[in-house]
Write a protein that holds these residues in place. Structure first.
Motif, PDB file in Angstrom:
ATOM      1  N   CYS A   1      44.344  38.043  39.357  1.00 12.33           N
ATOM      2  CA  CYS A   1      43.280  36.930  39.498  1.00 12.33           C
ATOM      3  C   CYS A   1      42.976  36.864  40.458  1.00 12.33           C
ATOM      4  O   CYS A   1      43.246  37.525  41.334  1.00 12.33           O
ATOM      5  CB  CYS A   1      43.754  35.418  38.432  1.00 12.33           C
ATOM      6  SG  CYS A   1      45.172  36.094  36.873  1.00 12.33           S
TER       7      CYS A   1
ATOM      8  N   LYS B   1      40.637  34.150  42.528  1.00  8.73           N
ATOM      9  CA  LYS B   1      41.058  32.256  42.862  1.00  8.73           C
ATOM     10  C   LYS B   1      39.450  31.595  43.437  1.00  8.73           C
ATOM     11  O   LYS B   1      39.142  30.135  42.964  1.00  8.73           O
ATOM     12  CB  LYS B   1      42.278  31.580  42.888  1.00  8.73           C
ATOM     13  CG  LYS B   1      42.315  31.041  44.298  1.00  8.73           C
ATOM     14  CD  LYS B   1      44.103  30.953  44.779  1.00  8.73           C
ATOM     15  CE  LYS B   1      44.258  31.276  45.994  1.00  8.73           C
ATOM     16  NZ  LYS B   1      45.014  30.594  46.284  1.00  8.73           N
TER      17      LYS B   1
ATOM     18  N   TYR C   1      36.311  36.750  30.918  1.00  2.38           N
ATOM     19  CA  TYR C   1      36.953  37.121  32.393  1.00  2.38           C
ATOM     20  C   TYR C   1      37.734  35.502  32.481  1.00  2.38           C
ATOM     21  O   TYR C   1      38.053  35.295  33.939  1.00  2.38           O
ATOM     22  CB  TYR C   1      35.943  37.103  33.560  1.00  2.38           C
ATOM     23  CG  TYR C   1      35.178  38.446  32.635  1.00  2.38           C
ATOM     24  CD1 TYR C   1      35.948  39.542  32.987  1.00  2.38           C
ATOM     25  CD2 TYR C   1      33.922  38.506  32.440  1.00  2.38           C
ATOM     26  CE1 TYR C   1      34.880  40.525  32.717  1.00  2.38           C
ATOM     27  CE2 TYR C   1      33.662  39.741  32.201  1.00  2.38           C
ATOM     28  CZ  TYR C   1      33.631  40.881  32.494  1.00  2.38           C
ATOM     29  OH  TYR C   1      33.168  41.828  31.817  1.00  2.38           O
TER      30      TYR C   1
ATOM     31  N   TYR D   1      43.290  32.332  31.616  1.00  2.90           N
ATOM     32  CA  TYR D   1      43.638  31.849  32.999  1.00  2.90           C
ATOM     33  C   TYR D   1      42.788  30.731  33.487  1.00  2.90           C
ATOM     34  O   TYR D   1      41.956  31.438  34.633  1.00  2.90           O
ATOM     35  CB  TYR D   1      44.554  32.738  34.238  1.00  2.90           C
ATOM     36  CG  TYR D   1      45.912  33.747  33.542  1.00  2.90           C
ATOM     37  CD1 TYR D   1      46.991  33.387  33.022  1.00  2.90           C
ATOM     38  CD2 TYR D   1      45.439  35.381  34.184  1.00  2.90           C
ATOM     39  CE1 TYR D   1      47.242  34.980  32.035  1.00  2.90           C
ATOM     40  CE2 TYR D   1      46.016  35.796  33.226  1.00  2.90           C
ATOM     41  CZ  TYR D   1      47.356  35.922  32.510  1.00  2.90           C
ATOM     42  OH  TYR D   1      48.461  37.034  32.216  1.00  2.90           O
TER      43      TYR D   1
ATOM     44  N   LEU E   1      40.994  30.596  37.000  1.00  2.00           N
ATOM     45  CA  LEU E   1      41.180  32.392  38.018  1.00  2.00           C
ATOM     46  C   LEU E   1      39.834  33.321  37.565  1.00  2.00           C
ATOM     47  O   LEU E   1      39.457  33.571  35.754  1.00  2.00           O
ATOM     48  CB  LEU E   1      42.876  32.618  37.391  1.00  2.00           C
ATOM     49  CG  LEU E   1      43.295  31.736  37.971  1.00  2.00           C
ATOM     50  CD1 LEU E   1      44.552  32.040  38.180  1.00  2.00           C
ATOM     51  CD2 LEU E   1      43.186  31.234  39.828  1.00  2.00           C
ATOM     52  N   TYR E   2      39.444  33.268  37.479  1.00  5.77           N
ATOM     53  CA  TYR E   2      38.447  35.094  37.068  1.00  5.77           C
ATOM     54  C   TYR E   2      39.819  36.176  37.265  1.00  5.77           C
ATOM     55  O   TYR E   2      41.127  36.295  38.301  1.00  5.77           O
ATOM     56  CB  TYR E   2      37.930  35.950  38.167  1.00  5.77           C
ATOM     57  CG  TYR E   2      37.597  37.293  38.460  1.00  5.77           C
ATOM     58  CD1 TYR E   2      35.983  37.545  36.884  1.00  5.77           C
ATOM     59  CD2 TYR E   2      37.725  38.416  38.460  1.00  5.77           C
ATOM     60  CE1 TYR E   2      35.733  38.749  37.041  1.00  5.77           C
ATOM     61  CE2 TYR E   2      37.308  39.148  37.921  1.00  5.77           C
ATOM     62  CZ  TYR E   2      36.535  39.333  37.509  1.00  5.77           C
ATOM     63  OH  TYR E   2      36.408  41.343  36.915  1.00  5.77           O
ATOM     64  N   PHE E   3      39.864  37.219  35.834  1.00  6.59           N
ATOM     65  CA  PHE E   3      41.054  37.369  35.763  1.00  6.59           C
ATOM     66  C   PHE E   3      40.718  38.889  35.296  1.00  6.59           C
ATOM     67  O   PHE E   3      39.479  39.868  34.567  1.00  6.59           O
ATOM     68  CB  PHE E   3      41.861  37.353  34.003  1.00  6.59           C
ATOM     69  CG  PHE E   3      42.519  38.352  33.656  1.00  6.59           C
ATOM     70  CD1 PHE E   3      43.554  38.737  34.156  1.00  6.59           C
ATOM     71  CD2 PHE E   3      43.153  39.043  32.059  1.00  6.59           C
ATOM     72  CE1 PHE E   3      44.481  40.038  33.937  1.00  6.59           C
ATOM     73  CE2 PHE E   3      43.891  39.926  31.770  1.00  6.59           C
ATOM     74  CZ  PHE E   3      44.551  39.582  32.503  1.00  6.59           C
ATOM     75  N   THR E   4      41.080  40.002  36.348  1.00  6.04           N
ATOM     76  CA  THR E   4      40.403  41.180  35.851  1.00  6.04           C
ATOM     77  C   THR E   4      40.410  42.549  35.373  1.00  6.04           C
ATOM     78  O   THR E   4      39.581  43.459  35.136  1.00  6.04           O
ATOM     79  CB  THR E   4      41.369  41.731  37.691  1.00  6.04           C
ATOM     80  OG1 THR E   4      42.405  42.042  37.261  1.00  6.04           O
ATOM     81  CG2 THR E   4      40.930  40.920  38.774  1.00  6.04           C
TER      82      THR E   4
END
Ligand code: WTA
Length: 630
Positions: free
Chosen positions: A448, A450, A471, A475, A478-481
């Motif tokens: 991720c 932050k 995205y 979570y 957070l940006y989740f990849t």
């Protein structure tokens, strides 16, 4: 902007984390703005709402073209190498490129395109593709480039999603020994696209095409009717620059939206640093402009830095496996940025294609799109870079706009198959399934980010909720990849591959759900499940488990019919490598397909299937295993 030593990198990195706004403001000052920002950054990841350089005014083409004219007007901006090595290559200086972009910008205006309108571009890898892209940016229109390998239906979906007003295409494209009838595909697509008013067609392959009166126009005729005076439209930093469609784990592809100011700063900064570009060097990125790599590192990154960018129309193995090396030799390429799948494919031809080819111009090598295995890394390093050219293994995504985790050439000590360390301004973290941060080194987790960076996506076109869900909701904050990742004892990052239902075939992102939908459109197919499996050249291949009770004796023909269906619905790039007919799929009592089991079977690892007792009918697993071995 260029970092010169590892110590400087460490200091810069720390500063960028402690003072992100000051850091990016300093970088942004290296670009040309009509008016500077009121605020560097405002953001939250909950909506999400991300704004960089608010209040600033600019035009990205002034940064990519006009500002280089005074001193570097005659410097090559684009070198074009055609598919056929017998044909002449073409060089466009900054002056000429500027002129062509202005001219084509006027063509767009003449045909009713206004600031904010969406333009679909479906073209071969020719200089006019870059001209079309930049002409949109010049007049403030939003480009949506669609890769030449997509089907009419995929194009129609993308055109309709963005309500494009105009399409720019060519009669056809050359790809190795093949020809693709681009205009014909567009004609099919446009049957279902009511928003498209005009189609501009470039003459390239000279294949016969149908030209509809009142709708279709020849590029060559149009540019004769306008002049080269096309003042750049003044844009806000947060105005849309482009939409680029990409696959996710569910449903149809989404239109990732990038905005002008932040994307420009990020593409330019990462280009200049990661590759250590020096004035007068030739930069060769082998991607197609239809993908994000081409947007950021053939067009915007290099041109914003006044670099010479090489565009190659062909493929590495045509007319033979020495072609890519010949292109490097012919144009004295200094930096070569390519994909692991291309390296693996060329590796399989041995060293003969490299013999007698002068690769001494190469100074930096780059890799992108998928994890690079150690064998390919070493082969690239030893045989292409002669163990002298650093390899930058660059991890990033359509959504990130530019390179995120990567060595900086001549600065970061490299390690085979590791993307190494985050670039300044990038704050990666690893989390467990619950979203708790995993501290320390020697750990695995979901990757991720932050804190925002200027090149990040702002939304998914027409559906902000989808952007949030995909995205920013897995979570919190957070940006989740979507990628799994190892951080080793040295704190180095190694991307281990997607943890969602996206597969990476030859560096192309394909959603398993998309392929399933396409297969299920075939008459007779009841249901299907698609998973990725390790493939020697492609990285991952596509494995389809298909329930089709009508398959009697002619499995082969049905298989071909299904491949044809997938080609029609998505495009040839999504064709499964394997199709296995089964009578049932492993499902839980609640009806969910257990892909974990199918993945194991596709990998040929049937000894460790894990717990299958929760399945509705565990016996289907036996049957599938049996068939997969036949
Ligand atoms: C994968 C391409 C390992 C990753 C720029 C990511 C990589 C997806 C690397 C994005 C790398 C990209 N090492 N994996 N160096 N670079 N990937 O959107 O799974 O086409 O999420 O962008 O490719 O693919 P996309």
């Amino acid at each position: 902007m260029q970092i010169k030593s590892f110590e400087e990198y460490q200091k810069t990195y720390q500063y960028s984390v402690d003072y992100p706004e000051q850091f990016w403001e300093g970088i942004a000052n290296n670009f040309q703005w009509r008016k500077k920002w009121n605020k560097v950054l405002s953001w939250n990841f909950s909506e999400p709402n991300i704004k960089w350089f608010e209040g600033a005014k600019l035009n990205i083409t002034e940064n990519c073209l006009d500002r280089h004219l005074a001193e570097n007007g005659d410097k090559p901006a684009i070198i074009w190498e055609p598919n056929d090595p017998q044909k002449e290559s073409v060089t466009l200086s900054y002056k000429i490129l500027h002129e062509q972009v202005c001219r084509f910008g006027n063509v767009l205006k003449k045909n009713g395109v206004k600031k904010g309108d969406r333009v679909c571009i479906y073209m071969p890898m020719v200089p006019e593709l870059a001209v079309a892209v930049l002409a949109c940016a010049r007049i403030g229109a939003v480009h949506s480039v669609v890769f030449g390998g997509f089907s009419a239906k995929s194009i129609a979906d993308r055109i309709n999603d963005a309500a494009c007003k105009i399409v720019i295409t060519a009669d056809g494209a050359f790809r190795g020994s093949k020809q693709i009838q681009l205009k014909e595909v567009i004609d099919d697509a446009l049957i279902g696209c009511p928003t498209v008013e005009k189609v501009v067609v470039l003459t390239h392959t000279r294949t016969p095409v149908s030209m509809l009166k009142g709708r279709d126009l020849w590029w060559e005729d149009e540019i004769k009717q306008v002049d080269t005076n096309c003042p750049a439209e003044e844009m806000d930093a947060e105005d849309l620059l482009f939409i680029l469609y990409t696959s996710g784990s569910t449903g149809k592809p989404k239109g990732v939206v990038h905005t002008i100011g932040g994307y420009m700063v990020y593409a330019g900064y990462t280009f200049s640093n990661v590759f250590n570009y020096q004035p007068d060097e030739v930069f060769f990125c082998t991607a197609d402009i239809g993908w994000i790599t081409g947007h950021s590192y053939i067009v915007y990154g290099p041109l914003s830095q006044g670099a010479t960018t090489l565009m190659f129309e062909g493929i590495p193995t045509y007319p033979d496996a020495s072609r890519m090396w010949r292109v490097v030799e012919k144009h004295k390429v200094n930096i070569l940025y390519t994909a692991p799948t291309a390296i693996r494919s060329l590796m399989s031809f041995g060293l003969e294609p490299l013999e007698g080819v002068d690769l001494s111009s190469l100074r930096v090598l780059g890799s992108v799109g998928e994890p690079i295995n150690e064998e390919a890394w070493h082969w690239f390093n030893e045989n292409v870079g002669k163990s002298k050219a650093p390899i930058v293994d660059t991890w990033w995504q359509t959504e990130t706009g530019g390179i995120m985790i990567s060595p900086i050439a001549f600065v970061t000590p490299t390690k085979p198959s590791f993307a190494t360390l985050p670039l300044p301004g990038i704050q990666p973290i690893l989390v467990d399934e619950q979203g708790h941060e995993i501290d320390g080194n020697g750990v695995n987790g979901n990757l991720c980010i932050k804190f925002p960076w200027p090149g990040m996506l702002r939304t998914t076109y027409g559906d902000h909720e989808r952007c949030k869900l995909t995205y920013f909701s897995t979570y919190k904050d957070l940006y989740f990849t979507g990628d799994g990742c190892l951080r080793d004892e040295d704190g180095y990052y190694r991307i281990t591959g997607r943890v969602d239902d996206v597969i990476n075939v030859s560096g192309h992102r394909i959603g398993t759900a998309e392929v399933e939908n396409a297969i299920n459109m075939h008459a007779g197919v009841v249901e299907s499940a698609v998973v990725g499996f390790p493939h020697e050249v492609k990285g991952q291949g596509i494995y389809a488990f298909v329930i089709n009770p009508n398959v009697h004796n002619d499995e082969d023909l049905t298989r071909k019919d299904i491949l044809q269906t997938v080609t029609r619905v998505i495009g040839a790039i999504a064709k499964p490598d394997k199709i296995l007919f089964v009578s049932g799929l492993p499902k839980t009592r609640s009806g969910k397909i257990m892909r974990r089991i199918l993945r194991k079977i596709a990998e040929g690892d049937t000894a460790n299937l894990g717990d299958i007792s929760t399945l509705l009918d565990p016996s289907v697993v036996e049957e599938i295993i049996e068939r997969s071995k036949q």
